[in-house]
Design a protein around this motif. Structure first.
Motif, PDB file in Angstrom:
ATOM      1  N   ILE A  63       0.586  -1.307  -0.092  1.00  0.00           N
ATOM      2  CA  ILE A  63      -0.217   0.127   0.073  1.00  0.00           C
ATOM      3  C   ILE A  63       0.991   1.313  -0.325  1.00  0.00           C
ATOM      4  O   ILE A  63       1.620   1.349   0.811  1.00  0.00           O
ATOM      5  CB  ILE A  63      -0.621   0.463   1.746  1.00  0.00           C
ATOM      6  CG1 ILE A  63      -2.134  -1.068   1.120  1.00  0.00           C
ATOM      7  CG2 ILE A  63      -1.858   1.133   1.278  1.00  0.00           C
ATOM      8  CD1 ILE A  63      -2.204  -1.631   2.742  1.00  0.00           C
ATOM      9  N   VAL A  64       0.918   1.917  -0.800  1.00  0.00           N
ATOM     10  CA  VAL A  64       1.583   4.104  -0.903  1.00  0.00           C
ATOM     11  C   VAL A  64       1.157   4.272  -0.357  1.00  0.00           C
ATOM     12  O   VAL A  64      -0.098   4.356  -1.243  1.00  0.00           O
ATOM     13  CB  VAL A  64       2.060   3.966  -3.310  1.00  0.00           C
ATOM     14  CG1 VAL A  64       3.002   4.429  -2.558  1.00  0.00           C
ATOM     15  CG2 VAL A  64       2.466   1.867  -3.709  1.00  0.00           C
ATOM     16  N   ALA A  65       1.546   4.637  -0.085  1.00  0.00           N
ATOM     17  CA  ALA A  65       1.471   6.182   1.231  1.00  0.00           C
ATOM     18  C   ALA A  65       1.757   7.335  -0.124  1.00  0.00           C
ATOM     19  O   ALA A  65       2.915   7.722   0.802  1.00  0.00           O
ATOM     20  CB  ALA A  65       0.954   6.644   2.664  1.00  0.00           C
ATOM     21  N   GLN A  66       1.724   7.501  -0.720  1.00  0.00           N
ATOM     22  CA  GLN A  66       1.879   8.787  -1.974  1.00  0.00           C
ATOM     23  C   GLN A  66       0.815   9.224  -2.515  1.00  0.00           C
ATOM     24  O   GLN A  66       0.208   9.397  -2.742  1.00  0.00           O
ATOM     25  CB  GLN A  66       3.331   8.390  -2.594  1.00  0.00           C
ATOM     26  CG  GLN A  66       3.825   8.593  -3.381  1.00  0.00           C
ATOM     27  CD  GLN A  66       2.777   8.884  -5.022  1.00  0.00           C
ATOM     28  OE1 GLN A  66       2.360   8.009  -5.710  1.00  0.00           O
ATOM     29  NE2 GLN A  66       3.151   9.390  -6.332  1.00  0.00           N
ATOM     30  N   SER A  67       1.862  10.833  -3.012  1.00  0.00           N
ATOM     31  CA  SER A  67       1.069  11.670  -4.272  1.00  0.00           C
ATOM     32  C   SER A  67       1.731  12.502  -4.604  1.00  0.00           C
ATOM     33  O   SER A  67       1.740  12.292  -5.428  1.00  0.00           O
ATOM     34  CB  SER A  67       0.132  11.812  -3.315  1.00  0.00           C
ATOM     35  OG  SER A  67      -1.095  12.455  -4.282  1.00  0.00           O
ATOM     36  N   ASP A  68       2.410  13.586  -3.744  1.00  0.00           N
ATOM     37  CA  ASP A  68       2.824  14.037  -4.442  1.00  0.00           C
ATOM     38  C   ASP A  68       4.501  14.387  -4.593  1.00  0.00           C
ATOM     39  O   ASP A  68       4.599  14.365  -3.548  1.00  0.00           O
ATOM     40  CB  ASP A  68       2.011  15.721  -4.610  1.00  0.00           C
ATOM     41  CG  ASP A  68       2.784  16.467  -3.350  1.00  0.00           C
ATOM     42  OD1 ASP A  68       3.334  17.823  -3.060  1.00  0.00           O
ATOM     43  OD2 ASP A  68       2.304  15.763  -2.343  1.00  0.00           O
ATOM     44  N   GLN A  69       5.442  15.357  -4.643  1.00  0.00           N
ATOM     45  CA  GLN A  69       6.391  15.794  -4.203  1.00  0.00           C
ATOM     46  C   GLN A  69       7.147  16.714  -3.472  1.00  0.00           C
ATOM     47  O   GLN A  69       8.734  17.033  -3.145  1.00  0.00           O
ATOM     48  CB  GLN A  69       7.676  15.790  -5.652  1.00  0.00           C
ATOM     49  CG  GLN A  69       7.353  14.054  -6.233  1.00  0.00           C
ATOM     50  CD  GLN A  69       8.696  14.128  -7.579  1.00  0.00           C
ATOM     51  OE1 GLN A  69       9.680  14.977  -7.699  1.00  0.00           O
ATOM     52  NE2 GLN A  69       9.391  12.661  -7.199  1.00  0.00           N
ATOM     53  N   PHE A  70       6.107  17.504  -3.148  1.00  0.00           N
ATOM     54  CA  PHE A  70       6.754  19.464  -2.596  1.00  0.00           C
ATOM     55  C   PHE A  70       6.172  19.116  -1.195  1.00  0.00           C
ATOM     56  O   PHE A  70       6.341  20.364  -0.783  1.00  0.00           O
ATOM     57  CB  PHE A  70       5.113  20.181  -3.138  1.00  0.00           C
ATOM     58  CG  PHE A  70       5.835  19.897  -4.842  1.00  0.00           C
ATOM     59  CD1 PHE A  70       7.108  20.899  -5.058  1.00  0.00           C
ATOM     60  CD2 PHE A  70       5.743  19.512  -5.791  1.00  0.00           C
ATOM     61  CE1 PHE A  70       7.658  21.698  -6.448  1.00  0.00           C
ATOM     62  CE2 PHE A  70       6.335  19.884  -7.482  1.00  0.00           C
ATOM     63  CZ  PHE A  70       6.965  20.209  -7.486  1.00  0.00           C
ATOM     64  N   TYR A  71       5.820  17.815  -1.052  1.00  0.00           N
ATOM     65  CA  TYR A  71       6.039  18.368   1.066  1.00  0.00           C
ATOM     66  C   TYR A  71       6.966  18.706   1.768  1.00  0.00           C
ATOM     67  O   TYR A  71       6.546  19.504   2.644  1.00  0.00           O
ATOM     68  CB  TYR A  71       5.061  16.680   1.049  1.00  0.00           C
ATOM     69  CG  TYR A  71       5.550  15.786   0.628  1.00  0.00           C
ATOM     70  CD1 TYR A  71       6.803  15.196   2.163  1.00  0.00           C
ATOM     71  CD2 TYR A  71       5.888  14.698  -0.519  1.00  0.00           C
ATOM     72  CE1 TYR A  71       7.723  14.035   1.508  1.00  0.00           C
ATOM     73  CE2 TYR A  71       6.590  13.958  -0.602  1.00  0.00           C
ATOM     74  CZ  TYR A  71       7.649  13.810  -0.087  1.00  0.00           C
ATOM     75  OH  TYR A  71       7.740  12.172  -0.127  1.00  0.00           O
ATOM     76  N   MET A  72       8.137  18.289   1.105  1.00  0.00           N
ATOM     77  CA  MET A  72       8.907  18.848   2.296  1.00  0.00           C
ATOM     78  C   MET A  72       9.448  20.142   1.597  1.00  0.00           C
ATOM     79  O   MET A  72       9.979  21.003   2.742  1.00  0.00           O
ATOM     80  CB  MET A  72      10.083  17.322   1.664  1.00  0.00           C
ATOM     81  CG  MET A  72       9.989  16.130   3.021  1.00  0.00           C
ATOM     82  SD  MET A  72      11.573  15.123   3.058  1.00  0.00           S
ATOM     83  CE  MET A  72      11.063  14.244   1.597  1.00  0.00           C
ATOM     84  N   LEU A  73       9.709  20.418   0.062  1.00  0.00           N
ATOM     85  CA  LEU A  73      10.093  21.094  -0.064  1.00  0.00           C
ATOM     86  C   LEU A  73       9.111  22.490   0.108  1.00  0.00           C
ATOM     87  O   LEU A  73       9.987  24.222   0.421  1.00  0.00           O
ATOM     88  CB  LEU A  73      10.301  21.190  -1.682  1.00  0.00           C
ATOM     89  CG  LEU A  73      10.984  20.896  -2.260  1.00  0.00           C
ATOM     90  CD1 LEU A  73      11.020  20.571  -3.689  1.00  0.00           C
ATOM     91  CD2 LEU A  73      12.632  20.772  -1.789  1.00  0.00           C
ATOM     92  N   GLU A  74       7.851  22.542   0.682  1.00  0.00           N
ATOM     93  CA  GLU A  74       7.275  23.631   0.697  1.00  0.00           C
ATOM     94  C   GLU A  74       7.925  24.016   2.461  1.00  0.00           C
ATOM     95  O   GLU A  74       7.493  24.866   2.455  1.00  0.00           O
ATOM     96  CB  GLU A  74       5.760  23.514   0.851  1.00  0.00           C
ATOM     97  CG  GLU A  74       5.022  22.708  -0.375  1.00  0.00           C
ATOM     98  CD  GLU A  74       3.395  22.831  -1.120  1.00  0.00           C
ATOM     99  OE1 GLU A  74       3.527  22.486   0.356  1.00  0.00           O
ATOM    100  OE2 GLU A  74       3.245  22.001  -1.846  1.00  0.00           O
ATOM    101  N   GLY A  75       8.260  23.105   2.717  1.00  0.00           N
ATOM    102  CA  GLY A  75       8.843  23.468   4.550  1.00  0.00           C
ATOM    103  C   GLY A  75       9.901  24.157   4.057  1.00  0.00           C
ATOM    104  O   GLY A  75      10.157  25.012   5.365  1.00  0.00           O
ATOM    105  N   MET A  76      11.236  24.102   3.171  1.00  0.00           N
ATOM    106  CA  MET A  76      11.768  24.896   3.250  1.00  0.00           C
ATOM    107  C   MET A  76      11.739  26.199   2.756  1.00  0.00           C
ATOM    108  O   MET A  76      12.700  27.093   1.691  1.00  0.00           O
ATOM    109  CB  MET A  76      12.827  24.117   2.683  1.00  0.00           C
ATOM    110  CG  MET A  76      13.391  23.087   2.926  1.00  0.00           C
ATOM    111  SD  MET A  76      14.755  22.248   2.524  1.00  0.00           S
ATOM    112  CE  MET A  76      13.559  20.609   1.729  1.00  0.00           C
TER     113      MET A  76
END
Length: 358
Positions: A63-76
């Motif tokens: 089961i993949v708990a995934q969608s986008d790639q910006f969840y960490m970058l928004e925090g920076m």
């Protein structure tokens, strides 16, 4: 043997009752379950519910708990625009050139950006599934996050010029930028392990040889991948989990380096000839792959998908240390019957048959 047991046994090289089928189907599951993408990449409970609904329907092993790639970058400091049924779009970045990399700090995954959304979803999935299936966390690699922070074109151009001109200052600035991303990536994945993830990953899509070169990979991506897997694997003394590396494109030329990163699983893109790759790496790493998500899965019919899945098994060369997966992310528009055919094909195949035929 349940799904989680099947996945872990496959990675250890043990014969299982059938092949574990592990499509990277986060956004497919969101759409199938009736949610909008932005509902799930901003709400951990909805993300978990969407993945559970799809798992109950299809019965895949991960089961993949995934969608986008910006969840960490928004925090920076990366500013994005969210859309109902599309992934976030970059609006602005906190740095405009590599010389400003020193302004950036690693994230706190529990407070910064949207990292907490995925951590929450993993915890909820672990609570609901109770070990019946393996839960895979997201986790963009340091090289790829650095590219998204600076902008992929400028990042690659800066890197190529720094290498060609032997510009030590620019090379050092690039490494400083990637270092911040590496620390953020590690902190996020550590939180995912503690939340209950069975698989944590380094998804270094931008390290693809379609975009870079073996020399650039070896200098700017490989060292951080290796450090990540060595560091995160120390948590195995307390938690039971697997590690995964994904790089897009045909990575056969860097196969020896990939095998030496220390990852348990390498998710090979559809461009990789699995027979050749296996000849190079042997059984040092479990291969996951590699149906073309933009080929048979998206545009074919169930019979096409079945033939392609059988081809993956036959071309890999090993009855074990194989997870039957998609070469990259499954499109949200993939036909439901194709997904069912993919999973049913793997679950109807016995590794023991292939072991006896070699």
């Amino acid at each position: 043997m349940n799904s989680r047991e099947r996945v872990f046994a496959s990675v250890r090289g043990e014969l299982t009752d059938c092949y574990a089928v592990t499509p990277y189907n986060g956004n497919f599951s969101i759409k199938f379950s009736g949610y909008k993408l932005n509902e799930c990449y901003t709400d951990g409970r909805k993300l978990a519910e969407a993945q559970l609904r799809a798992w109950e329907e299809f019965g895949q092993d991960v089961i993949v708990a995934q969608s986008d790639q910006f969840y960490m970058l928004e925090g920076m400091g990366v500013k994005t625009k969210h859309h109902d049924n599309a992934l976030p779009e970059t609006v602005s970045r906190p740095i405009s050139s590599i010389s400003e990399a020193g302004k950036l700090k690693p994230i706190d995954p529990y407070k910064d950006g949207r990292a907490y959304v995925y951590i929450e979803a993993i915890g909820l999935l672990a609570e609901r599934v109770k070990g019946a299936a393996a839960i895979r966390a997201p986790g963009a690699g340091a090289f790829t996050m650095a590219g998204n922070m600076l902008g992929i074109p400028e990042f690659l151009e800066t890197m190529f010029l720094a290498m060609i001109e032997d510009d030590e200052k620019s090379q050092a600035q690039l490494l400083d930028l990637i270092e911040v991303m590496y620390e953020s990536h590690y902190r996020f994945c550590e939180a995912c392990v503690k939340a209950g993830a069975d698989i944590v990953q380094c998804a270094d899509s931008a390290a693809s040889l379609d975009l870079t070169s073996p020399a650039i990979y070896e200098k700017f991506a490989y060292p951080f991948e290796k450090r990540f897997f060595e560091r995160i694997s120390k948590l195995k003394a307390e938690y039971d989990f697997l590690t995964l590396l994904h790089i897009c494109g045909n990575t056969t030329k860097i196969a020896p380096l990939i095998a030496s990163t220390g990852c348990d699983i390498y998710e090979a893109d559809y461009k990789v000839d699995l027979s050749s790759f296996r000849d190079t790496v042997g059984d040092r790493v479990c291969i996951m792959g590699n149906l073309n998500p933009a080929g048979e899965l998206l545009f074919g019919n169930p019979a096409d998908v079945k033939r392609a899945a059988l081809g993956v098994v036959e071309n890999t060369g090993y009855p074990t240390k194989l997870l039957l997966g998609s070469g990259c992310e499954v499109s949200a528009d993939t036909p439901v019957q194709n997904m069912k055919s993919f999973i049913e094909t793997g679950h109807n195949l016995s590794p023991r048959f292939y072991a006896g035929s070699r």
